[in-house]
Design an enzyme around this catalytic site. Sequence first.
Site, short mmCIF file in Angstrom:
data_model
loop_
_atom_site.label_atom_id
_atom_site.label_comp_id
_atom_site.label_asym_id
_atom_site.label_seq_id
_atom_site.Cartn_x
_atom_site.Cartn_y
_atom_site.Cartn_z
N ASP A 1 -4.49 -0.28 1.49
CA ASP A 1 -3.91 0.17 0.22
C ASP A 1 -3.52 -1.08 -0.57
O ASP A 1 -3.42 -2.18 -0.01
CB ASP A 1 -2.68 1.05 0.49
CG ASP A 1 -2.00 1.49 -0.81
OD1 ASP A 1 -2.71 1.86 -1.76
OD2 ASP A 1 -0.75 1.43 -0.89
N SER A 2 -3.24 -0.87 -1.85
CA SER A 2 -2.79 -1.99 -2.67
C SER A 2 -1.42 -2.50 -2.22
O SER A 2 -1.07 -3.65 -2.48
CB SER A 2 -2.69 -1.53 -4.13
OG SER A 2 -1.86 -0.38 -4.21
N CYS B 1 -5.72 4.06 -0.92
CA CYS B 1 -5.35 3.85 -2.32
C CYS B 1 -6.25 4.70 -3.24
O CYS B 1 -7.48 4.57 -3.19
CB CYS B 1 -5.52 2.37 -2.65
SG CYS B 1 -5.10 1.95 -4.33
N GLU C 1 9.27 3.19 -5.76
CA GLU C 1 9.50 1.95 -5.01
C GLU C 1 10.98 1.55 -5.04
O GLU C 1 11.48 0.89 -4.14
CB GLU C 1 8.61 0.83 -5.55
CG GLU C 1 7.15 1.16 -5.34
CD GLU C 1 6.23 -0.03 -5.29
OE1 GLU C 1 6.61 -1.09 -5.80
OE2 GLU C 1 5.11 0.14 -4.75
N CYS D 1 -2.00 9.81 -6.08
CA CYS D 1 -1.49 8.45 -5.87
C CYS D 1 -0.77 8.40 -4.51
O CYS D 1 -0.09 9.37 -4.15
CB CYS D 1 -0.51 8.09 -6.98
SG CYS D 1 0.27 6.48 -6.78
N HIS E 1 1.84 7.06 -3.58
CA HIS E 1 3.30 7.15 -3.59
C HIS E 1 3.83 8.57 -3.79
O HIS E 1 4.96 8.86 -3.45
CB HIS E 1 3.86 6.30 -4.73
CG HIS E 1 3.75 4.82 -4.52
ND1 HIS E 1 2.56 4.21 -4.20
CD2 HIS E 1 4.69 3.84 -4.58
CE1 HIS E 1 2.78 2.90 -4.09
NE2 HIS E 1 4.05 2.66 -4.32
N1 DGL Z 1 -1.88 2.68 -4.29
C1 DGL Z 1 -2.01 2.98 -5.70
C2 DGL Z 1 -2.74 4.33 -5.85
O1 DGL Z 1 -2.74 5.18 -4.95
C3 DGL Z 1 -0.66 3.02 -6.39
C4 DGL Z 1 -0.03 1.66 -6.56
C5 DGL Z 1 -0.89 0.69 -7.36
O2 DGL Z 1 -1.00 0.85 -8.60
O3 DGL Z 1 -1.47 -0.21 -6.76
O4 DGL Z 1 -3.33 4.58 -6.85
#
Ligand code: DGL
Length: 271
Positions: free
Chosen positions: A16-17, A79, A158, A190, A192
Amino acid sequence: MSSTADPCQAPLGVFDSGVGGLTVVRALRELLPQESIIYLGDTARVPYGSKSPDTIRRFSVEDTQFLINHGVKAVVVACNTATAHALPLLQTTFRVPVIGVIEPGVEATLADGRAERVGIIGTAGTIRSSAYQYALAMRRPGLQIHAAATPLLVPFIEEGWTDHPTLKLVLKEYLDPLLEKGIDTLMLGCTHYPLLMPVLKKMLGRKVRLVDSASTCAAHAKEVLHQHRLLRRSRGRPALDIFLTDLSEQAETMARRFLGADFGRVKKASL
Ligand code: DGL
Protein backbone atom coordinates in the site's frame (compact mmCIF):
# COMPACT_ATOMS: atom_id res chain seq x y z
CA MET A 1 14.72 -19.83 0.13
CA SER A 2 12.40 -22.60 1.30
CA SER A 3 9.61 -21.16 -0.85
CA THR A 4 11.23 -22.54 -3.99
CA ALA A 5 10.75 -26.07 -2.59
CA ASP A 6 7.05 -25.62 -1.91
CA PRO A 7 5.50 -22.40 -3.24
CA CYS A 8 2.52 -22.83 -0.88
CA GLN A 9 4.82 -22.16 2.04
CA ALA A 10 5.91 -18.79 0.64
CA PRO A 11 4.36 -15.67 2.15
CA LEU A 12 1.66 -13.57 0.58
CA GLY A 13 2.84 -10.06 -0.34
CA VAL A 14 0.68 -7.01 0.33
CA PHE A 15 1.55 -3.40 -0.48
CA ASP A 16 0.00 0.00 0.00
CA SER A 17 1.06 3.62 -0.23
CA GLY A 18 1.23 3.69 3.57
CA VAL A 19 -0.18 1.86 6.56
CA GLY A 20 -3.87 2.07 5.51
CA GLY A 21 -3.47 -1.23 3.63
CA LEU A 22 -3.22 -2.97 7.00
CA THR A 23 -7.05 -2.95 6.96
CA VAL A 24 -6.67 -5.46 4.12
CA VAL A 25 -4.07 -7.42 6.12
CA ARG A 26 -6.51 -7.52 9.02
CA ALA A 27 -9.19 -8.99 6.73
CA LEU A 28 -6.69 -11.44 5.18
CA ARG A 29 -5.59 -12.68 8.59
CA GLU A 30 -9.20 -13.30 9.59
CA LEU A 31 -9.97 -15.27 6.45
CA LEU A 32 -6.60 -16.91 5.85
CA PRO A 33 -5.12 -17.32 9.34
CA GLN A 34 -2.58 -19.90 8.16
CA GLU A 35 -0.88 -17.58 5.63
CA SER A 36 2.36 -15.73 6.33
CA ILE A 37 2.26 -12.14 5.11
CA ILE A 38 4.92 -9.63 4.09
CA TYR A 39 3.53 -6.10 4.09
CA LEU A 40 5.17 -3.11 2.45
CA GLY A 41 3.92 0.39 3.23
CA ASP A 42 5.49 3.14 1.17
CA THR A 43 5.33 5.68 4.00
CA ALA A 44 8.20 7.70 2.52
CA ARG A 45 6.11 8.56 -0.55
CA VAL A 46 2.50 8.48 0.75
CA PRO A 47 0.00 9.76 -0.42
CA TYR A 48 -0.42 8.20 -3.85
CA GLY A 49 -3.95 9.60 -4.20
CA SER A 50 -2.77 13.02 -5.36
CA LYS A 51 0.07 11.82 -7.65
CA SER A 52 0.04 11.47 -11.43
CA PRO A 53 -0.80 8.11 -13.05
CA ASP A 54 2.80 7.67 -14.30
CA THR A 55 4.26 8.18 -10.84
CA ILE A 56 1.72 5.83 -9.26
CA ARG A 57 2.60 3.14 -11.82
CA ARG A 58 6.35 3.58 -11.23
CA PHE A 59 5.95 3.38 -7.44
CA SER A 60 3.67 0.34 -7.75
CA VAL A 61 6.20 -1.56 -9.87
CA GLU A 62 8.94 -0.81 -7.32
CA ASP A 63 6.70 -1.90 -4.43
CA THR A 64 5.82 -5.16 -6.17
CA GLN A 65 9.45 -5.83 -7.08
CA PHE A 66 10.40 -5.44 -3.41
CA LEU A 67 7.85 -8.10 -2.43
CA ILE A 68 8.94 -10.42 -5.26
CA ASN A 69 12.54 -10.06 -4.05
CA HIS A 70 11.29 -11.34 -0.70
CA GLY A 71 9.94 -14.51 -2.31
CA VAL A 72 6.18 -13.91 -2.16
CA LYS A 73 3.85 -16.33 -3.98
CA ALA A 74 1.22 -13.70 -4.85
CA VAL A 75 0.77 -9.97 -4.41
CA VAL A 76 -2.27 -8.14 -3.07
CA VAL A 77 -2.41 -4.49 -4.12
CA ALA A 78 -4.20 -3.16 -1.04
CA CYS A 79 -4.08 0.44 -2.29
CA ASN A 80 -7.11 1.52 -4.31
CA THR A 81 -5.18 4.25 -6.09
CA ALA A 82 -2.42 1.81 -7.13
CA THR A 83 -5.02 -0.76 -8.23
CA ALA A 84 -6.84 1.89 -10.26
CA HIS A 85 -3.75 2.94 -12.20
CA ALA A 86 -1.29 0.06 -12.13
CA LEU A 87 -3.04 -3.32 -11.82
CA PRO A 88 -2.94 -4.33 -15.53
CA LEU A 89 0.73 -3.26 -15.73
CA LEU A 90 1.65 -5.30 -12.63
CA GLN A 91 -0.26 -8.32 -13.91
CA THR A 92 1.66 -8.31 -17.18
CA THR A 93 5.04 -7.42 -15.65
CA PHE A 94 5.22 -10.03 -12.89
CA ARG A 95 4.73 -13.78 -13.01
CA VAL A 96 2.97 -14.29 -9.69
CA PRO A 97 -0.79 -13.67 -9.36
CA VAL A 98 -1.45 -9.98 -8.63
CA ILE A 99 -4.76 -9.21 -6.94
CA GLY A 100 -6.32 -5.75 -6.76
CA VAL A 101 -9.03 -4.30 -4.54
CA ILE A 102 -11.40 -2.88 -7.14
CA GLU A 103 -12.84 -5.95 -8.90
CA PRO A 104 -13.70 -7.73 -5.63
CA GLY A 105 -15.49 -4.61 -4.38
CA VAL A 106 -17.42 -4.34 -7.61
CA GLU A 107 -18.41 -8.02 -7.44
CA ALA A 108 -19.60 -7.64 -3.86
CA THR A 109 -21.64 -4.58 -4.83
CA LEU A 110 -23.34 -6.31 -7.73
CA ALA A 111 -23.87 -9.56 -5.83
CA ASP A 112 -26.86 -7.76 -4.36
CA GLY A 113 -29.20 -7.67 -7.34
CA ARG A 114 -31.09 -4.76 -5.79
CA ALA A 115 -28.23 -2.27 -6.33
CA GLU A 116 -29.49 0.35 -8.77
CA ARG A 117 -27.79 3.59 -7.79
CA VAL A 118 -24.24 3.15 -6.59
CA GLY A 119 -22.06 5.83 -4.99
CA ILE A 120 -18.26 5.52 -4.87
CA ILE A 121 -15.88 7.53 -2.72
CA GLY A 122 -12.09 7.44 -2.97
CA THR A 123 -8.96 9.53 -3.47
CA ALA A 124 -8.78 12.02 -6.33
CA GLY A 125 -6.52 9.59 -8.25
CA THR A 126 -8.90 6.65 -7.86
CA ILE A 127 -11.98 8.60 -8.89
CA ARG A 128 -10.18 10.33 -11.78
CA SER A 129 -9.04 6.97 -13.16
CA SER A 130 -12.71 5.89 -13.54
CA ALA A 131 -11.59 2.34 -12.72
CA TYR A 132 -14.54 1.69 -10.39
CA GLN A 133 -17.01 3.41 -12.69
CA TYR A 134 -15.76 1.40 -15.68
CA ALA A 135 -15.76 -1.96 -13.86
CA LEU A 136 -19.32 -1.39 -12.62
CA ALA A 137 -20.65 -0.20 -15.99
CA MET A 138 -19.03 -3.13 -17.83
CA ARG A 139 -20.77 -5.63 -15.59
CA ARG A 140 -24.12 -3.96 -15.28
CA PRO A 141 -24.95 -1.58 -18.12
CA GLY A 142 -27.66 0.88 -17.09
CA LEU A 143 -26.51 1.03 -13.46
CA GLN A 144 -26.55 4.59 -12.10
CA ILE A 145 -23.06 5.42 -10.86
CA HIS A 146 -22.17 8.51 -8.84
CA ALA A 147 -18.52 8.96 -7.89
CA ALA A 148 -17.01 11.59 -5.60
CA ALA A 149 -13.38 12.31 -4.75
CA THR A 150 -13.12 12.70 -0.97
CA PRO A 151 -9.48 13.72 -0.43
CA LEU A 152 -9.95 15.20 3.05
CA LEU A 153 -10.95 11.89 4.61
CA VAL A 154 -7.49 10.26 4.69
CA PRO A 155 -5.91 13.04 6.81
CA PHE A 156 -8.83 12.93 9.27
CA ILE A 157 -8.55 9.17 9.65
CA GLU A 158 -4.77 9.33 10.04
CA GLU A 159 -5.26 11.89 12.79
CA GLY A 160 -7.58 9.45 14.55
CA TRP A 161 -10.56 11.83 14.13
CA THR A 162 -12.95 9.11 13.01
CA ASP A 163 -15.80 10.29 15.22
CA HIS A 164 -14.99 13.99 15.34
CA PRO A 165 -17.75 16.58 14.70
CA THR A 166 -15.60 18.24 12.02
CA LEU A 167 -15.24 14.93 10.19
CA LYS A 168 -19.02 14.53 10.29
CA LEU A 169 -19.43 17.96 8.68
CA VAL A 170 -16.93 17.05 5.96
CA LEU A 171 -18.66 13.72 5.37
CA LYS A 172 -22.01 15.45 5.09
CA GLU A 173 -20.60 17.89 2.53
CA TYR A 174 -19.20 14.99 0.48
CA LEU A 175 -22.15 12.64 0.83
CA ASP A 176 -25.13 14.96 0.48
CA PRO A 177 -24.83 15.22 -3.33
CA LEU A 178 -24.68 11.41 -3.55
CA LEU A 179 -27.66 11.01 -1.23
CA GLU A 180 -29.60 13.54 -3.30
CA LYS A 181 -29.11 11.17 -6.25
CA GLY A 182 -30.77 8.47 -4.15
CA ILE A 183 -27.82 6.05 -3.88
CA ASP A 184 -28.72 2.67 -2.35
CA THR A 185 -25.08 1.48 -2.08
CA LEU A 186 -21.89 3.29 -1.11
CA MET A 187 -18.55 1.75 -2.09
CA LEU A 188 -15.69 2.69 0.20
CA GLY A 189 -12.92 2.89 -2.40
CA CYS A 190 -9.93 3.58 -0.17
CA THR A 191 -7.79 1.59 2.26
CA HIS A 192 -8.58 3.96 5.10
CA TYR A 193 -12.35 4.05 4.86
CA PRO A 194 -13.17 0.81 6.72
CA LEU A 195 -12.31 2.83 9.84
CA LEU A 196 -15.25 5.08 9.00
CA MET A 197 -17.76 2.21 9.06
CA PRO A 198 -19.18 3.08 12.52
CA VAL A 199 -19.70 6.79 11.75
CA LEU A 200 -21.07 6.06 8.27
CA LYS A 201 -23.51 3.49 9.65
CA LYS A 202 -24.74 6.07 12.13
CA MET A 203 -25.07 8.77 9.47
CA LEU A 204 -26.64 6.68 6.72
CA GLY A 205 -28.68 4.21 8.72
CA ARG A 206 -30.06 1.24 6.83
CA LYS A 207 -31.01 3.17 3.70
CA VAL A 208 -27.59 2.77 2.16
CA ARG A 209 -25.60 -0.46 1.96
CA LEU A 210 -21.89 0.01 2.65
CA VAL A 211 -19.34 -2.07 0.72
CA ASP A 212 -15.74 -1.95 1.86
CA SER A 213 -12.99 -3.29 -0.32
CA ALA A 214 -10.87 -4.82 2.48
CA SER A 215 -13.06 -7.81 3.31
CA THR A 216 -14.15 -8.47 -0.28
CA CYS A 217 -10.52 -8.34 -1.39
CA ALA A 218 -9.55 -10.96 1.21
CA ALA A 219 -12.28 -13.29 -0.06
CA HIS A 220 -11.02 -12.82 -3.62
CA ALA A 221 -7.41 -13.47 -2.57
CA LYS A 222 -8.49 -16.75 -0.99
CA GLU A 223 -10.18 -17.80 -4.21
CA VAL A 224 -7.14 -16.89 -6.33
CA LEU A 225 -4.74 -18.78 -4.03
CA HIS A 226 -7.07 -21.77 -4.18
CA GLN A 227 -7.24 -21.64 -8.00
CA HIS A 228 -3.44 -21.53 -8.22
CA ARG A 229 -3.07 -24.28 -5.60
CA LEU A 230 -1.13 -21.85 -3.45
CA LEU A 231 -3.05 -22.06 -0.16
CA ARG A 232 -0.70 -22.81 2.73
CA ARG A 233 -1.56 -26.13 4.31
CA SER A 234 0.90 -26.09 7.20
CA ARG A 235 -0.42 -25.49 10.67
CA GLY A 236 2.90 -23.96 11.74
CA ARG A 237 2.66 -20.43 13.07
CA PRO A 238 2.40 -17.92 10.22
CA ALA A 239 4.64 -14.85 10.19
CA LEU A 240 3.69 -11.21 9.71
CA ASP A 241 6.56 -9.01 8.57
CA ILE A 242 5.90 -5.32 8.19
CA PHE A 243 8.24 -3.16 6.14
CA LEU A 244 7.89 0.61 5.79
CA THR A 245 9.95 2.87 3.54
CA ASP A 246 10.04 5.50 6.28
CA LEU A 247 9.95 4.65 9.98
CA SER A 248 8.33 6.98 12.47
CA GLU A 249 6.52 6.64 15.76
CA GLN A 250 3.39 8.13 14.18
CA ALA A 251 3.36 5.55 11.37
CA GLU A 252 3.75 2.71 13.88
CA THR A 253 0.91 4.03 16.04
CA MET A 254 -1.32 4.33 12.99
CA ALA A 255 -0.27 0.88 11.81
CA ARG A 256 -1.52 -0.62 15.09
CA ARG A 257 -4.83 1.16 14.67
CA PHE A 258 -5.30 -0.05 11.10
CA LEU A 259 -4.26 -3.63 11.86
CA GLY A 260 -6.30 -3.71 15.04
CA ALA A 261 -3.56 -5.72 16.72
CA ASP A 262 0.00 -5.48 17.89
CA PHE A 263 2.96 -6.72 15.90
CA GLY A 264 6.70 -7.16 16.23
CA ARG A 265 9.39 -4.73 15.16
CA VAL A 266 8.70 -2.85 11.93
CA LYS A 267 11.58 -3.06 9.46
CA LYS A 268 12.89 -0.36 7.17
CA ALA A 269 12.54 -1.11 3.46
CA SER A 270 14.82 0.36 0.80
CA LEU A 271 13.30 0.18 -2.66
N1 DGL B 1 -3.95 3.90 0.01
C1 DGL B 1 -4.64 4.96 -0.69
C2 DGL B 1 -5.88 4.36 -1.38
O1 DGL B 1 -6.41 3.33 -1.00
C3 DGL B 1 -5.03 6.09 0.24
C4 DGL B 1 -3.86 6.91 0.72
C5 DGL B 1 -3.08 7.57 -0.41
O2 DGL B 1 -3.59 8.53 -1.03
O3 DGL B 1 -1.99 7.10 -0.71
O4 DGL B 1 -6.34 4.91 -2.33
